[in-house]
Design a protein around this motif. Sequence first.
Motif, PDB file in Angstrom:
ATOM      1  N   LEU A  36      -1.512   5.069  -4.299  1.00 26.02           N
ATOM      2  CA  LEU A  36      -2.179   5.485  -3.756  1.00 26.02           C
ATOM      3  C   LEU A  36      -2.200   6.982  -3.040  1.00 26.02           C
ATOM      4  CD1 LEU A  36      -3.401   3.111  -1.080  1.00 26.02           C
ATOM      5  CD2 LEU A  36      -3.945   3.472  -3.456  1.00 26.02           C
ATOM      6  N   TYR A  77      -0.013  -1.217  -4.850  1.00 24.06           N
ATOM      7  CA  TYR A  77      -1.082  -0.140  -5.114  1.00 24.06           C
ATOM      8  C   TYR A  77      -0.007   1.622  -4.886  1.00 24.06           C
ATOM      9  CZ  TYR A  77      -5.005  -2.904  -4.654  1.00 24.06           C
ATOM     10  OH  TYR A  77      -5.772  -4.182  -4.908  1.00 24.06           O
ATOM     11  N   LEU A 115       0.900  -0.966  -0.427  1.00 23.02           N
ATOM     12  CA  LEU A 115      -0.361  -0.108   0.005  1.00 23.02           C
ATOM     13  C   LEU A 115       1.183   1.152   0.140  1.00 23.02           C
ATOM     14  CD1 LEU A 115      -2.098  -1.082   2.585  1.00 23.02           C
ATOM     15  CD2 LEU A 115      -2.879  -1.533  -0.151  1.00 23.02           C
ATOM     16  N   THR A 172     -12.117  10.812  -3.287  1.00 21.28           N
ATOM     17  CA  THR A 172     -10.933  11.413  -2.230  1.00 21.28           C
ATOM     18  C   THR A 172     -11.010  12.440  -1.004  1.00 21.28           C
ATOM     19  OG1 THR A 172      -9.456  12.268  -3.397  1.00 21.28           O
ATOM     20  CG2 THR A 172      -8.835   9.573  -2.561  1.00 21.28           C
ATOM     21  N   LEU A 209      -6.338   5.209  -5.508  1.00 26.22           N
ATOM     22  CA  LEU A 209      -6.417   5.122  -3.785  1.00 26.22           C
ATOM     23  C   LEU A 209      -8.658   5.051  -4.127  1.00 26.22           C
ATOM     24  CD1 LEU A 209      -6.701   5.479  -1.020  1.00 26.22           C
ATOM     25  CD2 LEU A 209      -6.043   7.718  -1.411  1.00 26.22           C
ATOM     26  N   SER A 210      -9.198   6.328  -5.150  1.00 24.55           N
ATOM     27  CA  SER A 210     -10.319   6.371  -4.246  1.00 24.55           C
ATOM     28  C   SER A 210     -10.987   5.473  -5.684  1.00 24.55           C
ATOM     29  CB  SER A 210     -11.102   8.062  -5.559  1.00 24.55           C
ATOM     30  OG  SER A 210     -10.129   7.900  -6.709  1.00 24.55           O
ATOM     31  N   ALA A 234      -8.490   2.492   2.346  1.00 25.90           N
ATOM     32  CA  ALA A 234      -8.328   1.873   1.485  1.00 25.90           C
ATOM     33  C   ALA A 234      -7.912   0.349   2.255  1.00 25.90           C
ATOM     34  CB  ALA A 234      -6.770   2.052   0.841  1.00 25.90           C
ATOM     35  N   ASN A 248       0.988   4.295   0.311  1.00 27.30           N
ATOM     36  CA  ASN A 248       0.241   5.883  -0.009  1.00 27.30           C
ATOM     37  C   ASN A 248       1.326   7.236  -0.011  1.00 27.30           C
ATOM     38  OD1 ASN A 248      -1.563   4.086   1.567  1.00 27.30           O
ATOM     39  ND2 ASN A 248      -0.436   4.614   3.629  1.00 27.30           N
ATOM     40  N   ASP A 280      -8.725   8.588   4.172  1.00 28.25           N
ATOM     41  CA  ASP A 280      -9.104   7.819   2.654  1.00 28.25           C
ATOM     42  C   ASP A 280      -8.213   6.847   2.552  1.00 28.25           C
ATOM     43  OD1 ASP A 280     -10.719   9.805   2.513  1.00 28.25           O
ATOM     44  OD2 ASP A 280      -9.449  11.295   1.038  1.00 28.25           O
ATOM     45  N   TYR A 281      -6.586   7.180   3.388  1.00 27.37           N
ATOM     46  CA  TYR A 281      -5.579   5.611   3.319  1.00 27.37           C
ATOM     47  C   TYR A 281      -6.268   4.276   4.209  1.00 27.37           C
ATOM     48  CZ  TYR A 281      -2.556   9.055   0.526  1.00 27.37           C
ATOM     49  OH  TYR A 281      -1.905  10.423   0.353  1.00 27.37           O
TER      50      TYR A 281
END
Length: 290
Positions: A200, A198, A141, A277, A269-270, A183, A143, A179-180
């Motif tokens: 993100l 991902y 992930l 987001t 992310l969205s 996810a 971020n 948001d993160y």
Amino acid sequence: MSATEPVILVTGASGQLGRLVIAALLDKVASSRIVAGVRDPGKVADLAAKGVGVRVVDYDRPETLAAAFAGVDRLLLISSNELGRRMPQHKATIDAAKAAGVGLIAYTSILGAATSPLPLAAEHAETEAYLAASGVPHVFLRNGWYIENYAGSIAPALEHGAVLGASGDGRISAAARADYAEAAAVVLASDDQAGKIYELGGDEAFTMAEWAATLADLSGKPVVFKNLPEADYKGFLVSVGLPEGFADLLATSDTGASKGGLYDGGKALSTLIGRPTTSLRASLAAALKG
């Protein structure tokens, strides 16, 4: 790994991101499937009251990890915040998870970890490489920046009419911490995630000049962005009381942002969370309301 009802453990569960991940998980799976991994169980008594399991997970005490990961199917390894010490801490965690038979490790990394111009990314890239070589199924992930990273700049910017930095015209794909966290929860609650990476970031990238203009518009006060050379920005941060190591981190991260290190336009992310987001404008408006 369990055929049904996999058990999910979140490390760093008393921290800002960890708490948000667990809150998001509670909307997706039964609390009995969630375990909060923390150094101090007393800090998550509220989660225990909701039926979340609590186990001691201390990156600096590897002897705690084997018992903590017993019976765990999916592990979220939230990266340590101890710069310079992350790799041995992460290594101990990955080794213990492998020994315990954890079926999937999700790791919170950074945008474009392997090629990022941010020195901050080095320990993330090392962790990714070690995890990939471990043989444990994993998901990265990566971020981007948190919009909340700039919250501390709001009051001084309004007071002095300026925000300082070294990011130049670099666009920053920031999103809210929540948001993160959402996810991460989506990934942890889903099947067939092993091997995925991902990248993100927020839907709407902004420059710090645009950050300043948005703050000015919302507050009705003049605010501009003043770009400085990295060394000057670091010196300023030290002069206002930041430790030299943290000042260096912020300054070099800004320089990395000027080179595109905090930008991603893929909108993964969205897509992952199924909604837009959090926008810069919405984030600043909420912060101004207190």
